[in-house]
Design a protein around this motif. Structure first.
Motif, PDB file in Angstrom:
ATOM      1  N   VAL A   1       7.559   0.472   9.960  1.00 54.07           N
ATOM      2  CA  VAL A   1       8.040   0.599   9.057  1.00 54.07           C
ATOM      3  C   VAL A   1       7.734   1.938   8.185  1.00 54.07           C
ATOM      4  CG1 VAL A   1       8.538  -0.430   7.144  1.00 54.07           C
ATOM      5  CG2 VAL A   1      10.404   0.653   7.092  1.00 54.07           C
ATOM      6  N   THR A   2       7.704   2.985   7.859  1.00 60.16           N
ATOM      7  CA  THR A   2       7.744   4.582   7.824  1.00 60.16           C
ATOM      8  C   THR A   2       8.741   4.169   6.006  1.00 60.16           C
ATOM      9  OG1 THR A   2       6.641   5.280   8.938  1.00 60.16           O
ATOM     10  CG2 THR A   2       6.727   6.195   7.030  1.00 60.16           C
ATOM     11  N   VAL A   3       8.492   4.172   4.602  1.00 61.62           N
ATOM     12  CA  VAL A   3       9.477   4.830   3.253  1.00 61.62           C
ATOM     13  C   VAL A   3       8.836   6.177   2.845  1.00 61.62           C
ATOM     14  CG1 VAL A   3       9.541   4.470   1.086  1.00 61.62           C
ATOM     15  CG2 VAL A   3       8.862   2.029   2.545  1.00 61.62           C
TER      16      VAL A   3
ATOM     17  N   ILE B   1       6.363   5.033  -4.316  1.00 56.96           N
ATOM     18  CA  ILE B   1       5.050   5.010  -3.972  1.00 56.96           C
ATOM     19  C   ILE B   1       4.546   3.050  -4.208  1.00 56.96           C
ATOM     20  CG2 ILE B   1       2.865   5.101  -3.039  1.00 56.96           C
ATOM     21  CD1 ILE B   1       3.651   8.319  -3.813  1.00 56.96           C
ATOM     22  N   ALA B   2       4.292   2.932  -5.116  1.00 58.14           N
ATOM     23  CA  ALA B   2       3.574   1.479  -5.752  1.00 58.14           C
ATOM     24  C   ALA B   2       4.818   0.266  -4.981  1.00 58.14           C
ATOM     25  CB  ALA B   2       3.233   1.471  -7.226  1.00 58.14           C
ATOM     26  N   SER B   3       6.029   0.371  -5.138  1.00 61.07           N
ATOM     27  CA  SER B   3       6.860  -0.828  -4.874  1.00 61.07           C
ATOM     28  C   SER B   3       7.103   0.113  -3.236  1.00 61.07           C
ATOM     29  CB  SER B   3       8.355  -0.187  -5.512  1.00 61.07           C
ATOM     30  OG  SER B   3       9.273   1.142  -4.754  1.00 61.07           O
ATOM     31  N   ALA B   4       6.940   0.684  -2.538  1.00 63.01           N
ATOM     32  CA  ALA B   4       6.563   0.667  -1.035  1.00 63.01           C
ATOM     33  C   ALA B   4       5.310   0.137  -0.425  1.00 63.01           C
ATOM     34  CB  ALA B   4       6.258   2.039  -0.947  1.00 63.01           C
ATOM     35  N   ALA B   5       4.313  -0.468  -1.508  1.00 65.59           N
ATOM     36  CA  ALA B   5       3.227  -1.187  -1.073  1.00 65.59           C
ATOM     37  C   ALA B   5       3.564  -1.982   0.652  1.00 65.59           C
ATOM     38  CB  ALA B   5       2.761  -1.767  -1.807  1.00 65.59           C
ATOM     39  N   PHE B   6       4.822  -2.479   0.731  1.00 64.03           N
ATOM     40  CA  PHE B   6       4.704  -3.056   1.743  1.00 64.03           C
ATOM     41  C   PHE B   6       4.925  -2.725   3.479  1.00 64.03           C
ATOM     42  CE2 PHE B   6       8.924  -1.942   1.078  1.00 64.03           C
ATOM     43  CZ  PHE B   6       9.271  -1.577   1.904  1.00 64.03           C
ATOM     44  N   ALA B   7       4.681  -1.343   3.220  1.00 64.33           N
ATOM     45  CA  ALA B   7       5.228  -0.404   4.050  1.00 64.33           C
ATOM     46  C   ALA B   7       3.871  -0.204   5.426  1.00 64.33           C
ATOM     47  CB  ALA B   7       5.948   0.403   4.263  1.00 64.33           C
ATOM     48  N   ASP B   8       4.034   0.483   6.137  1.00 69.93           N
ATOM     49  CA  ASP B   8       2.875   0.576   7.303  1.00 69.93           C
ATOM     50  C   ASP B   8       2.571   1.807   7.023  1.00 69.93           C
ATOM     51  OD1 ASP B   8       2.537  -2.140   9.679  1.00 69.93           O
ATOM     52  OD2 ASP B   8       4.823  -0.815   8.743  1.00 69.93           O
TER      53      ASP B   8
END
Length: 254
Positions: free
Chosen positions: A7-9, A24-31
């Protein structure tokens, strides 16, 4: 997670240097994280790059078209669409990972959103419930809607996630009022362009109906003075939008 579940945020942004880092920091789980940036003058692109995002700099074609550009930039089968004024809580990140591991027949998932105003969440009124399609397969849908209200149109079954996004919609009251004025003009332009006339009840009664719906039917009064303020600003938005349509139609007739 296999490549089929990657997944891309995607975030679209303009002049969001003060908020893009937290998103962006909250999207650290994304690929991957892609920021589609258009003409910022506050260093948004530099902040996003330092935070680890891939930045695509482009012009501004409108909300719907820009969000579709972001999807087209993604190199993964799935996208999570995030706004620059939102953050993905850890619990929602866990839900996203679980959904991608086993999406079943779903080609998209809706996500609830909690908007904060003057330092507190708004849990009733016109802003709640606020559920939007944010996680989706890029090959099974497309962005649509009318600016500034974009909407992902999925081609297939849609599931639900349950942890709300955190939405810090406005930096302060002045920002809120400026946004209302900008969006009202944008919406009025769209209505005039498609030939929608403004009748007297549009600019007179629609704001009253919005106020009653937000405060009573959707129980905005339970949010106290914040709920009342949000409802009145919303009614002013409706009045301004339809009044602008009427005035522009008047100008054309003259």
């Amino acid at each position: 997670m296999s490549n089929l579940n990657a997944v891309t945020v995607v975030i679209i942004a303009r002049d969001e240097a003060d908020r893009i880092g937290a998103a962006i920091a909250s999207a650290a789980f994304a690929d991957a994280v892609v920021v589609v940036e258009s003409g910022s003058t506050d260093g948004t692109a530099e902040v996003a790059r330092r935070a680890g995002a891939r930045v695509v700099e482009t012009d501004w074609p409108g909300f719907v078209a820009q969000k579709q550009r972001g999807v087209d930039c993604a190199e993964t089968p799935w996208v999570f669409a995030l706004d620059a004024d939102e953050q993905i809580p850890d619990a929602l990140a866990d839900e996203v990972r679980a959904a991608l591991q086993n999406p079943g027949p779903h080609v998209a998932f809706t996500v609830p959103r909690t908007t904060y105003w003057q330092g507190a969440p708004i849990r009733h009124g016109a802003w709640s419930p606020d559920r939007r399609c944010r996680l989706f397969r890029v090959d099974r849908g497309r962005w649509g809607g009318t600016d500034p209200h974009d909407r992902w149109h999925p081609d297939g079954p849609v599931g639900q996630l349950h942890t709300p996004l955190t939405h810090q919609a406005y930096r302060n009251l002045s920002d809120h009022l400026r946004t209302v004025a900008r969006y009202a003009e944008l919406q009025a332009d769209g209505l005039v362009a498609c030939g929608r006339p403004a009748r007297w009840w549009d600019w007179l009664l629609r704001p009253v109906v919005h106020l009653a719906k937000a405060l009573v039917w959707k129980r905005g009064l339970l949010d106290g003075p914040r709920g009342v303020a949000v409802a009145f600003v919303g009614a002013a938005h409706v009045a301004l939008k339809w009044s602008l349509v009427a005035l522009r139609q008047d100008g054309v007739r003259k």
